[in-house]
Motif scaffolding. Structure first.
Motif, PDB file in Angstrom:
ATOM      1  N   ASP A  40       5.787  35.156  43.645  1.00  0.00           N
ATOM      2  CA  ASP A  40       5.416  33.765  43.417  1.00  0.00           C
ATOM      3  C   ASP A  40       4.005  33.711  42.841  1.00  0.00           C
ATOM      4  OD1 ASP A  40       7.795  33.350  44.708  1.00  0.00           O
ATOM      5  OD2 ASP A  40       6.898  32.732  46.602  1.00  0.00           O
ATOM      6  N   CYS A  41       3.802  32.807  41.913  1.00  0.00           N
ATOM      7  CA  CYS A  41       2.480  32.655  41.295  1.00  0.00           C
ATOM      8  C   CYS A  41       1.604  31.780  42.200  1.00  0.00           C
ATOM      9  CB  CYS A  41       2.594  32.031  39.916  1.00  0.00           C
ATOM     10  SG  CYS A  41       0.996  31.871  39.091  1.00  0.00           S
ATOM     11  N   THR A  49       7.980  34.125  39.424  1.00  0.00           N
ATOM     12  CA  THR A  49       7.651  34.085  38.001  1.00  0.00           C
ATOM     13  C   THR A  49       6.666  35.175  37.599  1.00  0.00           C
ATOM     14  OG1 THR A  49       5.899  32.476  38.403  1.00  0.00           O
ATOM     15  CG2 THR A  49       8.066  31.627  37.782  1.00  0.00           C
ATOM     16  N   VAL A  50       6.069  35.842  38.569  1.00  0.00           N
ATOM     17  CA  VAL A  50       5.089  36.886  38.268  1.00  0.00           C
ATOM     18  C   VAL A  50       5.807  38.225  38.250  1.00  0.00           C
ATOM     19  CG1 VAL A  50       2.996  38.046  39.043  1.00  0.00           C
ATOM     20  CG2 VAL A  50       3.218  35.579  39.294  1.00  0.00           C
ATOM     21  N   GLY A  51       5.800  38.869  37.088  1.00  0.00           N
ATOM     22  CA  GLY A  51       6.418  40.189  36.948  1.00  0.00           C
ATOM     23  C   GLY A  51       5.354  41.269  36.954  1.00  0.00           C
ATOM     24  N   VAL A  52       5.639  42.366  37.662  1.00  0.00           N
ATOM     25  CA  VAL A  52       4.696  43.482  37.757  1.00  0.00           C
ATOM     26  C   VAL A  52       5.277  44.679  37.038  1.00  0.00           C
ATOM     27  CG1 VAL A  52       3.450  45.004  39.309  1.00  0.00           C
ATOM     28  CG2 VAL A  52       3.850  42.649  39.975  1.00  0.00           C
ATOM     29  N   LYS A  53       4.473  45.291  36.181  1.00  0.00           N
ATOM     30  CA  LYS A  53       4.877  46.522  35.487  1.00  0.00           C
ATOM     31  C   LYS A  53       3.887  47.608  35.842  1.00  0.00           C
ATOM     32  CE  LYS A  53       7.472  44.386  32.008  1.00  0.00           C
ATOM     33  NZ  LYS A  53       8.136  44.444  30.815  1.00  0.00           N
ATOM     34  N   MET A  54       4.414  48.773  36.164  1.00  0.00           N
ATOM     35  CA  MET A  54       3.585  49.909  36.550  1.00  0.00           C
ATOM     36  C   MET A  54       3.630  50.937  35.418  1.00  0.00           C
ATOM     37  SD  MET A  54       2.804  48.981  39.672  1.00  0.00           S
ATOM     38  CE  MET A  54       2.399  50.343  40.709  1.00  0.00           C
ATOM     39  N   ASP A  55       2.513  51.147  34.752  1.00  0.00           N
ATOM     40  CA  ASP A  55       2.412  52.156  33.711  1.00  0.00           C
ATOM     41  C   ASP A  55       1.731  53.372  34.327  1.00  0.00           C
ATOM     42  OD1 ASP A  55       2.256  53.633  31.421  1.00  0.00           O
ATOM     43  OD2 ASP A  55       1.023  52.210  30.307  1.00  0.00           O
ATOM     44  N   ARG A  56       2.537  54.294  34.808  1.00  0.00           N
ATOM     45  CA  ARG A  56       1.998  55.447  35.545  1.00  0.00           C
ATOM     46  C   ARG A  56       1.278  56.423  34.622  1.00  0.00           C
ATOM     47  NH1 ARG A  56       2.805  54.451  40.782  1.00  0.00           N
ATOM     48  NH2 ARG A  56       4.759  53.446  41.285  1.00  0.00           N
ATOM     49  N   ARG A  57       1.702  56.527  33.374  1.00  0.00           N
ATOM     50  CA  ARG A  57       1.018  57.428  32.431  1.00  0.00           C
ATOM     51  C   ARG A  57      -0.412  56.973  32.167  1.00  0.00           C
ATOM     52  NH1 ARG A  57       4.070  61.029  29.078  1.00  0.00           N
ATOM     53  NH2 ARG A  57       6.270  60.919  29.606  1.00  0.00           N
ATOM     54  N   MET A  58      -0.589  55.669  31.998  1.00  0.00           N
ATOM     55  CA  MET A  58      -1.919  55.113  31.744  1.00  0.00           C
ATOM     56  C   MET A  58      -2.652  54.780  33.041  1.00  0.00           C
ATOM     57  SD  MET A  58      -2.195  55.048  28.462  1.00  0.00           S
ATOM     58  CE  MET A  58      -3.509  53.909  28.152  1.00  0.00           C
ATOM     59  N   ALA A  59      -1.974  54.913  34.174  1.00  0.00           N
ATOM     60  CA  ALA A  59      -2.534  54.606  35.505  1.00  0.00           C
ATOM     61  C   ALA A  59      -2.981  53.144  35.582  1.00  0.00           C
ATOM     62  CB  ALA A  59      -3.664  55.551  35.866  1.00  0.00           C
ATOM     63  N   LEU A  60      -2.129  52.235  35.076  1.00  0.00           N
ATOM     64  CA  LEU A  60      -2.418  50.807  35.111  1.00  0.00           C
ATOM     65  C   LEU A  60      -1.257  50.037  35.709  1.00  0.00           C
ATOM     66  CD1 LEU A  60      -4.016  49.907  31.666  1.00  0.00           C
ATOM     67  CD2 LEU A  60      -5.082  49.806  33.898  1.00  0.00           C
ATOM     68  N   GLY A  61      -1.601  49.075  36.548  1.00  0.00           N
ATOM     69  CA  GLY A  61      -0.623  48.125  37.051  1.00  0.00           C
ATOM     70  C   GLY A  61      -0.912  46.791  36.409  1.00  0.00           C
ATOM     71  N   LYS A  62       0.086  46.184  35.764  1.00  0.00           N
ATOM     72  CA  LYS A  62      -0.110  44.922  35.047  1.00  0.00           C
ATOM     73  C   LYS A  62       0.823  43.877  35.624  1.00  0.00           C
ATOM     74  CE  LYS A  62      -0.883  47.430  30.765  1.00  0.00           C
ATOM     75  NZ  LYS A  62      -0.427  47.648  29.397  1.00  0.00           N
ATOM     76  N   LEU A  63       0.327  42.648  35.728  1.00  0.00           N
ATOM     77  CA  LEU A  63       1.200  41.547  36.126  1.00  0.00           C
ATOM     78  C   LEU A  63       0.932  40.345  35.248  1.00  0.00           C
ATOM     79  CD1 LEU A  63      -0.537  39.368  38.003  1.00  0.00           C
ATOM     80  CD2 LEU A  63      -0.181  41.106  39.698  1.00  0.00           C
ATOM     81  N   LEU A  64       1.963  39.532  35.084  1.00  0.00           N
ATOM     82  CA  LEU A  64       1.888  38.375  34.201  1.00  0.00           C
ATOM     83  C   LEU A  64       2.807  37.277  34.726  1.00  0.00           C
ATOM     84  CD1 LEU A  64       0.997  37.149  31.411  1.00  0.00           C
ATOM     85  CD2 LEU A  64       3.095  38.143  30.518  1.00  0.00           C
ATOM     86  N   CYS A  65       2.290  36.057  34.784  1.00  0.00           N
ATOM     87  CA  CYS A  65       3.105  34.905  35.157  1.00  0.00           C
ATOM     88  C   CYS A  65       3.770  34.379  33.888  1.00  0.00           C
ATOM     89  CB  CYS A  65       2.259  33.815  35.800  1.00  0.00           C
ATOM     90  SG  CYS A  65       3.207  32.323  36.185  1.00  0.00           S
ATOM     91  N   ARG A  66       5.073  34.199  33.928  1.00  0.00           N
ATOM     92  CA  ARG A  66       5.810  33.734  32.751  1.00  0.00           C
ATOM     93  C   ARG A  66       5.591  32.251  32.478  1.00  0.00           C
ATOM     94  NH1 ARG A  66       9.871  36.664  35.507  1.00  0.00           N
ATOM     95  NH2 ARG A  66      10.860  34.708  36.059  1.00  0.00           N
ATOM     96  N   ILE A  67       5.141  31.482  33.465  1.00  0.00           N
ATOM     97  CA  ILE A  67       4.973  30.040  33.296  1.00  0.00           C
ATOM     98  C   ILE A  67       3.547  29.697  32.845  1.00  0.00           C
ATOM     99  CG2 ILE A  67       5.129  27.781  34.417  1.00  0.00           C
ATOM    100  CD1 ILE A  67       7.826  29.216  34.162  1.00  0.00           C
ATOM    101  N   CYS A  68       2.553  30.075  33.656  1.00  0.00           N
ATOM    102  CA  CYS A  68       1.179  29.658  33.345  1.00  0.00           C
ATOM    103  C   CYS A  68       0.385  30.718  32.580  1.00  0.00           C
ATOM    104  CB  CYS A  68       0.435  29.278  34.623  1.00  0.00           C
ATOM    105  SG  CYS A  68       0.118  30.647  35.753  1.00  0.00           S
ATOM    106  N   GLY A  69       0.907  31.916  32.436  1.00  0.00           N
ATOM    107  CA  GLY A  69       0.239  32.948  31.648  1.00  0.00           C
ATOM    108  C   GLY A  69      -0.860  33.699  32.367  1.00  0.00           C
ATOM    109  N   ALA A  70      -1.022  33.491  33.659  1.00  0.00           N
ATOM    110  CA  ALA A  70      -2.045  34.218  34.401  1.00  0.00           C
ATOM    111  C   ALA A  70      -1.688  35.705  34.392  1.00  0.00           C
ATOM    112  CB  ALA A  70      -2.116  33.700  35.834  1.00  0.00           C
ATOM    113  N   ASP A  71      -2.710  36.552  34.163  1.00  0.00           N
ATOM    114  CA  ASP A  71      -2.434  37.986  34.132  1.00  0.00           C
ATOM    115  C   ASP A  71      -3.537  38.743  34.854  1.00  0.00           C
ATOM    116  OD1 ASP A  71      -4.379  37.493  32.243  1.00  0.00           O
ATOM    117  OD2 ASP A  71      -3.728  39.103  30.929  1.00  0.00           O
TER     118      ASP A  71
END
Length: 115
Positions: A40-41, A49-71
């Motif tokens: 939940d955002c 609405t908040v999706g989390v993607k884990m980029d293990r190669r780059m050692a980054l965790g990214k999240l983005l709200c699809r409605i309000c664009g918060a990241d």
């Protein structure tokens, strides 16, 4: 009184596992519980609405709200899971909000220039 065994009689067939216990079959491992990657955002209050993607190669965790664009992005290691990135984001947002609130309280009440 003691009977002698007849040596000319055939012996009984040998058993393959003499006196051993039968080995237990390994049970298959239980499946791991699925970890949520949708949350939940806290800004727009839309559910899942908040999706989390884990980029293990780059050692980054990214999240983005699809409605309000918060990241948000954070450094991760091999132990992090998506809920860690989300909770760190919420904690970071709360810390910023508290800092802004204390800054406004220290400045005092705003005077209205029209009066």
């Amino acid at each position: 009184w003691l009977k002698r065994r007849d040596l000319s009689a055939p012996l009984p067939p040998p058993t393959t596992a003499m006196g051993r216990r039968r080995s237990m079959a390994m049970k298959p491992p239980k499946p791991r519980p699925k970890v949520d990657t949708q949350f939940d955002c806290p800004f727009c209050l839309h559910p899942r609405t908040v999706g989390v993607k884990m980029d293990r190669r780059m050692a980054l965790g990214k999240l983005l709200c699809r409605i309000c664009g918060a990241d948000y992005q954070m450094k991760i290691n091999y132990l992090h899971i998506p809920v860690d990135v989300y909770s760190d984001w919420v904690d970071h947002a709360d810390a910023i909000a508290k800092a802004k609130q204390s800054e406004e309280a220290a400045a005092g009440p705003a005077e209205d220039p029209e009066e």
